[in-house]
Design an enzyme around this catalytic site. Structure first.
Site, mmCIF file in Angstrom:
data_model
loop_
_atom_site.group_PDB
_atom_site.id
_atom_site.type_symbol
_atom_site.label_atom_id
_atom_site.label_comp_id
_atom_site.label_asym_id
_atom_site.label_seq_id
_atom_site.Cartn_x
_atom_site.Cartn_y
_atom_site.Cartn_z
ATOM 1 N N ARG A 39 0.814 -1.219 0.000
ATOM 2 C CA ARG A 39 0.000 0.000 0.000
ATOM 3 C C ARG A 39 0.849 1.273 0.000
ATOM 4 O O ARG A 39 0.405 2.303 -0.502
ATOM 5 C CB ARG A 39 -0.954 0.009 1.199
ATOM 6 C CG ARG A 39 -2.182 -0.853 0.962
ATOM 7 C CD ARG A 39 -3.088 -0.871 2.177
ATOM 8 N NE ARG A 39 -4.426 -1.340 1.846
ATOM 9 C CZ ARG A 39 -5.380 -1.559 2.744
ATOM 10 N NH1 ARG A 39 -5.128 -1.360 4.033
ATOM 11 N NH2 ARG A 39 -6.566 -1.969 2.362
ATOM 12 N N LYS A 176 -17.231 -15.041 6.126
ATOM 13 C CA LYS A 176 -18.616 -14.669 6.393
ATOM 14 C C LYS A 176 -19.393 -14.297 5.141
ATOM 15 O O LYS A 176 -19.029 -13.374 4.432
ATOM 16 C CB LYS A 176 -18.643 -13.465 7.339
ATOM 17 C CG LYS A 176 -18.329 -13.803 8.770
ATOM 18 C CD LYS A 176 -18.635 -12.592 9.610
ATOM 19 C CE LYS A 176 -18.438 -12.833 11.085
ATOM 20 N NZ LYS A 176 -18.531 -11.552 11.795
ATOM 21 N N GLY A 325 -6.822 -7.260 0.712
ATOM 22 C CA GLY A 325 -6.835 -8.065 1.930
ATOM 23 C C GLY A 325 -6.208 -9.440 1.775
ATOM 24 O O GLY A 325 -5.116 -9.581 1.230
ATOM 25 N N GLY A 348 -12.651 -4.118 1.479
ATOM 26 C CA GLY A 348 -14.018 -3.621 1.662
ATOM 27 C C GLY A 348 -14.402 -2.601 0.600
ATOM 28 O O GLY A 348 -15.518 -2.619 0.080
HETATM 29 C C1 3PG Z 1 -8.640 -1.525 5.128
HETATM 30 O O1 3PG Z 1 -7.571 -2.004 5.490
HETATM 31 O O2 3PG Z 1 -9.604 -2.243 4.789
HETATM 32 C C2 3PG Z 1 -8.762 -0.053 5.001
HETATM 33 O O3 3PG Z 1 -7.564 0.570 5.337
HETATM 34 C C3 3PG Z 1 -9.918 0.459 5.838
HETATM 35 O O4 3PG Z 1 -9.709 0.149 7.184
HETATM 36 P P1 3PG Z 1 -10.954 0.007 8.170
HETATM 37 O O5 3PG Z 1 -11.706 -1.227 7.725
HETATM 38 O O6 3PG Z 1 -10.382 -0.104 9.547
HETATM 39 O O7 3PG Z 1 -11.818 1.223 7.982
#
Ligand code: 3PG
Ligand code: MG
Length: 371
Positions: A39, A176, A325, A348
């Site tokens: 990142r 999930k 992720g 997300g």
């Molecule tokens: C992540 O790693 O998904 C983003 O940096 C957002 O982080 P957060 O889910 O803690 O808002």
């Protein structure tokens, strides 16, 4: 949704200006050390563009979830040290989430952030689904733009949503189903087939009436999965589910099962037959989106399913996109991260953009004074 999102060129002359760049430097850490700087490296094109155009760059990010209070565990020191190696002379503020005003989107916190700043750039794709102060605040008053990373992410992911080459296959895993319901429903509208592995497959298998032993599943989502399965059939779409499973038996011994698990057994990975079948679907596709590992790949015994899917992602001629992720970490672990077309920096955020076609961070930029 429409409307222009300003880009770096829309900032005008940035020479001698102080530019605040919101980055997502929320990197994985172990014992105070960064385990993957993906990142940080992903933000360099924007940072370099700005410095090459004569701007002074001030970066800001959150790290972890310190819940509005300073906490040395979440300090930006390690990130700052890495950034100094990659982009010398670029400033990095302390963790934005040390102040409750960040997540609370407090105007007073926004005012402090933009004090002495001439322009704002959002390059934090991974956090663009959060309506937090540093994301939606600065564009209210400052000339603003999306950075090169944010621009690329939006282009690729909206391209999948709006104009994919068919067959379009989405491969979903992770624990999930309840986290991904919205995106599953939205994806069913655009994909030709959905491939489901990871722990979430057990809720689908239960919905089909299979025995899943003691595997992780979400009992309150069984009806929803049943509805998704019949909805897919009505739309002429296929949801591919495992027909063999690897895990442990009631005595805790490693075992391979079919799609009926005996009492006490736990599934931790898709089986070899399923992995081969999933890989065929990926090889025959022209577009593939993958989010979520097929099993508990951190444990070598349960990594084969995820490894086979990652290899198919690398080998297919399809346009391949991996949503941040765990699946990006898996690709990197297998050394395949350079072999897919796009690895998203957002988990997300990529799911939410696919589901809704927009994000709070993008909406905010569209309302900027220079938009
Ligand atoms: C992540 O790693 O998904 C983003 O940096 C957002 O982080 P957060 O889910 O803690 O808002
Ligand atoms: Mg390829």
């Amino acid at each position: 949704m429409g409307g222009h999102i300003p880009t770096l060129d829309d900032l005008g002359d940035v020479r001698g200006k102080r530019v605040l760049v919101r980055t997502d430097f929320n990197v994985p850490m172990e014992n105070g050390a960064i385990t993957d700087d993906f990142r940080i490296r992903a933000a360099l094109p924007t940072i370099n563009w700005l410095t090459e155009h004569g701007a002074t760059v001030v970066t800001a990010s959150h790290l972890g979830r310190p819940k509005g209070a300073p906490n040395p565990k979440y300090s930006m020191d390690a990130v700052r040290a890495r950034l100094a190696e990659l982009a010398p002379g670029v400033e990095l503020l302390e963790n934005l989430r040390f102040d409750p005003g960040e997540e609370g989107n407090d105007p007073a916190f926004v005012a402090r952030l933009v004090d002495g700043i001439d322009a704002y750039v959002d390059d934090a794709f991974g956090a663009a689904h959060r309506a937090h102060a540093s994301i939606v605040g600065p564009p209210q008053t400052l000339p603003s733009a999306m950075g090169l990373l944010l621009q690329k992410e939006v282009e690729v992911l909206l391209g999948l949503r709006n104009d994919p080459k068919h067959p379009f296959v989405a491969v979903l895993g992770g624990a999930k189903i309840s986290d991904k319901l919205g995106v599953v429903e939205a994806l069913l509208g655009v994909v030709d087939s959905l491939v489901v592995g990871g722990a979430m497959c057990f809720t689908f298998l239960a919905a089909q009436g299979h025995r899943i032993g003691d595997s992780l599943f979400e009992p309150d989502q069984v009806d929803t999965c049943r509805r998704l399965l019949s909805g897919a059939t009505e739309q002429g779409k296929t949801i591919h589910l495992p027909d063999d499973i690897v895990g442990v038996d009631a005595d805790g011994n490693y075992a391979t099962f079919g799609n009926e698990l005996p009492d006490g057994a736990k599934g931790f990975d898709i089986g070899p037959g399923t992995a081969a079948a999933f890989s065929d679907v990926i090889m025959d596709a022209r577009t593939v989106f993958w989010n979520g590992p097929m099993g508990m790949f951190e444990d070598d015994r349960f990594a084969a399913g995820t490894r086979t899917v990652a290899q198919a992602m690398a080998d297919t001629k399809a346009f391949t996109v991996v949503g941040g992720g765990d699946s990006a970490a898996a690709l990197a672990q297998f050394g395949l991260d350079d072999d897919v077309d796009h690895v998203s920096t957002g988990g997300g955020a990529s799911l939410e953009l696919l589901e809704l076609g927009d994000l709070p961070g993008l909406e905010a930029l569209r309302k900027a004074p220079n938009a």
